[in-house]
Design a protein around this motif. Structure first.
Motif, mmCIF file in Angstrom:
data_model
loop_
_atom_site.group_PDB
_atom_site.id
_atom_site.type_symbol
_atom_site.label_atom_id
_atom_site.label_comp_id
_atom_site.label_asym_id
_atom_site.label_seq_id
_atom_site.Cartn_x
_atom_site.Cartn_y
_atom_site.Cartn_z
ATOM 1 N N SER A 1 -10.015 5.881 0.903
ATOM 2 C CA SER A 1 -9.259 4.716 1.384
ATOM 3 C C SER A 1 -9.224 4.713 2.907
ATOM 4 N N TRP B 1 -15.643 -7.477 1.143
ATOM 5 C CA TRP B 1 -15.611 -6.092 0.668
ATOM 6 C C TRP B 1 -14.742 -5.955 -0.580
ATOM 7 N N PHE B 2 -13.624 -6.671 -0.606
ATOM 8 C CA PHE B 2 -12.759 -6.608 -1.790
ATOM 9 C C PHE B 2 -13.506 -7.117 -3.018
ATOM 10 N N ILE C 1 -6.513 -8.642 2.182
ATOM 11 C CA ILE C 1 -6.987 -9.990 1.851
ATOM 12 C C ILE C 1 -5.831 -10.960 1.594
ATOM 13 N N TYR D 1 -10.623 -0.760 -5.049
ATOM 14 C CA TYR D 1 -10.393 -2.145 -4.621
ATOM 15 C C TYR D 1 -8.928 -2.406 -4.267
ATOM 16 N N TRP E 1 0.807 -1.207 0.000
ATOM 17 C CA TRP E 1 0.000 0.000 0.000
ATOM 18 C C TRP E 1 0.851 1.274 0.000
ATOM 19 N N THR F 1 -16.231 -4.644 -4.093
ATOM 20 C CA THR F 1 -15.675 -3.447 -4.718
ATOM 21 C C THR F 1 -15.132 -3.761 -6.102
ATOM 22 N N PHE F 2 -14.469 -4.907 -6.238
ATOM 23 C CA PHE F 2 -13.930 -5.321 -7.538
ATOM 24 C C PHE F 2 -15.062 -5.502 -8.545
ATOM 25 N N THR G 1 -7.294 -0.517 -2.420
ATOM 26 C CA THR G 1 -7.269 -0.181 -0.998
ATOM 27 C C THR G 1 -7.430 -1.431 -0.137
ATOM 28 N N LEU G 2 -8.270 -2.361 -0.588
ATOM 29 C CA LEU G 2 -8.578 -3.564 0.194
ATOM 30 C C LEU G 2 -7.707 -4.758 -0.178
ATOM 31 N N LEU G 3 -6.909 -4.630 -1.224
ATOM 32 C CA LEU G 3 -6.051 -5.745 -1.634
ATOM 33 C C LEU G 3 -5.083 -6.181 -0.539
ATOM 34 N N PRO H 1 -13.255 -8.598 5.234
ATOM 35 C CA PRO H 1 -12.295 -7.956 4.324
ATOM 36 C C PRO H 1 -12.343 -8.544 2.914
#
Length: 415
Positions: free
Chosen positions: A141, A310-311, A339, A332, A121, A314-315, A334-336, A307
Motif C-alpha cells: 500500500s 489505477w483503482f 478516487i 484496490y 483508510w 487493480t479492481f 488502498t486506492l479507494l 488515481p
C-alpha cells in the motif's frame, strides 16, 4: 486546514494508538486462546528472517515466497522483539495514510472529504486488522501510493525507482505501466483524447493512436530507470540465492494455479481439470485473456485521471484473476480513498454497494466454513457463491465508472 479534531497529526496519532492496542490484544489472545490472532504468514516471515539473520537463505523456510528484502526487514524480530514486524507494518499503514492525504489534497479543497478519505483508510477494520496481525500488505500500500504521489508530482525518476521496488515485492503493479507511459507527455505535444476520434476517418484515428504511443525522452528515461532498478534487485538477489529466488519470488506467482477454493469464479474449473495438466495450463491462459483486455481498455480510456485508472485496473486485476484471496482486496482498497473526489455517488448507492460486497463475502465464507470445519462437500456451493461475488464486483465496477466525474484540471503540485 482540517478541523483540529481531524487534523493529519491527530488522525495519525489516533490510528497509531489503535494499532498498538490491537497488537497488545493480539499478544494476549495468542497466549490464552486456541484461535490465534497473529496471521500464520507472520511466523513464515519470522522464520525466514531467522534464516537470513543466521546467514542462510530465507527460502529454507518452506512456503516463503517473497522477496529476501522482506526477510531482511524483519530480522529485528529475531534480535530485538517478535512484535517488531507488526509495528513496522503499522508504520507503513500510517505512511500510506500520509500519501493519501497528499494525493487527495491535490484533487479537492474540501477539508471534510480529505478527512473522510483519511478515516476510510486509517480506521478501516480491514487495514487495522491486516497490519496488526502481521500481514505485510501495508508495505505494498505504501509503495503503490508513494509511486502515485511522486508520479503526479512530476518526480518521475523517484517514482520509477519506487515503482520498480513495488513490482519486485509483488508483481501486480506492473499493470500500471501503460497508463503511466501514456501520462508522460514529454515533447510529443498534447495527446488526443480517444473520444475525439469517433467521428474521424479510420486513418486519422490510427494516426492519433500512433501519436499517443510515440516515445519521448521522458518516457524512455522513466522506464530505463525502472528497468535498471528492477534488474539491480533481481541480479543481486539471484547472485545471493540463485534460481530458488527467481522461482519463489516471481515464477511461482506467474504460474500459480490454485485449485483450492478461493473467491475467483475460475477456481472450480481449474479444480475439475487438475488431473489434466496440459488442459489446465491452456485454461489458465484462456481465463487471463479477458483480464488483459480490460486492463488495456482501462489504461487507454482513463490514463488522464491516474488515481481512478489505477483503482479500476487493480479492481479488474483482482476480480478477474484466477486466484483471489481476501488479502488481494486490500490492493484496490488502498486506492479507494484517492478516487472519492472523482466519483459522484449518492450515499444510498454507495452504502448499498458496500453492503452487497460484504454480503457476497459472507455467503462465500459460510460455505467455505462448512467445507473446512464441518467436512461437508460444498465445492459447488462455494463456486456459486464465487459467481455471485463476481457479479457483485462487476456491478460495483459499472457503478463506479458510470458515476465517474473527471477532474476539471490537472492535479496540482503541493508546495
Amino acid at each position: 486546514m482540517l478541523p483540529p479534531i481531524t487534523s493529519l497529526p491527530v488522525l495519525l496519532g489516533l490510528a497509531l494508538l489503535t494499532r498498538l492496542t490491537l497488537i497488545v490484544y493480539g499478544e494476549w489472545q495468542d497466549r490464552v486462546m486456541l484461535v490465534k490472532y497473529t496471521d500464520i504468514d507472520y511466523s513464515v516471515f519470522t522464520d525466514a528472517a531467522r534464516y537470513a539473520w543466521e546467514g542462510h537463505s530465507p527460502y529454507e523456510r518452506a512456503t516463503y515466497r517473497y522477496t529476501p528484502l522482506l526477510a531482511w526487514l524483519l530480522t529485528p524480530n529475531i534480535w530485538l522483539h517478535s512484535t517488531f514486524g507488526k509495528l513496522l507494518f503499522c508504520c507503513f499503514d500510517l505512511l500510506a495514510g500520509f500519501f493519501i492525504y497528499r494525493i487527495i489534497s491535490r484533487l479537492t479543497l474540501n477539508k471534510y472529504l480529505i478527512a473522510g478519505s483519511l478515516v476510510l483508510w486509517l480506521f478501516n477494520p480491514l487495514t487495522l486488522v491486516v497490519s496488526s496481525r502481521g500481514n505485510a500488505e501495508s508495505i505494498m500500500s505504501f509503495l503503490v501510493l508513494a509511486t502515485l504521489d511522486l508520479f503526479v508530482s512530476g518526480k518521475y525518476a523517484l517514482s520509477a525507482i519506487v515503482w520498480a521496488i513495488s513490482v519486485h515485492f509483488k508483481i501486480y503493479p506492473i499493470t500500471y505501466a501503460l497508463p503511466m507511459y501514456l501520462s508522460i507527455r514529454g515533447h510529443t505535444g498534447e495527446t488526443q483524447n480517444q473520444d475525439a476520434t469517433i467521428n474521424r476517418t479510420t486513418w486519422k484515428a490510427l494516426q492519433d493512436i500512433l501519436k499517443l504511443f510515440r516515445p519521448n525522452v521522458e518516457r524512455i528515461k522513466f522506464f530505463l530507470i525502472s528497468l535498471t532498478t528492477f534488474s539491480f534487485l533481481t541480479v543481486g538477489f539471484y547472485y545471493c540465492y540463485g534460481w530458488e529466488f527467481l522461482q519463489e519470488t516471481y515464477l511461482h506467482h506467474l504460474t500459480r494455479s490454485d485449485t483450492r477454493h478461493n473467491f475467483s469464479p475460475f477456481f472450480y474449473l481449474l479444480y475439475l481439470t487438475s488431473a489434466w495438466t496440459q488442459l489446465q495450463k491452456f485454461l489458465s491462459l484462456v481465463v487471463f485473456i479477458p483480464q488483459a483486455i480490460l486492463l488495456v481498455v482501462m489504461a487507454m480510456k482513463y490514463y488522464e485521471d491516474l488515481p481512478f485508472c489505477w483503482f479500476l485496473q487493480t479492481f479488474v486485476f483482482v476480480s478477474f484473476n484466477k486466484v483471489c484471496t481476501s488479502q488481494y482486496f486490500l490492493w484496490y482498497l488502498t486506492l479507494l480513498p484517492v478516487i472519492l473526489p472523482s466519483v459522484k455517488m449518492s450515499r444510498f448507492q454507495g452504502g448499498f454497494l458496500a453492503a452487497a460486497w460484504f454480503a457476497g463475502q459472507a455467503i462465500w465464507l459460510y460455505f467455505a466454513y462448512l467445507l473446512e470445519f464441518q467436512g461437508q462437500n460444498t465445492f459447488l456451493h462455494i463456486w456459486l457463491a464465487s459467481l455471485l461475488f463476481f457479479g457483485i464486483n462487476c456491478l460495483i465496477l459499472r457503478a463506479v465508472i458510470r458515476n465517474h466525474s473527471p477532474p476539471s484540471s490537472s492535479m496540482k503540485k503541493l508546495d
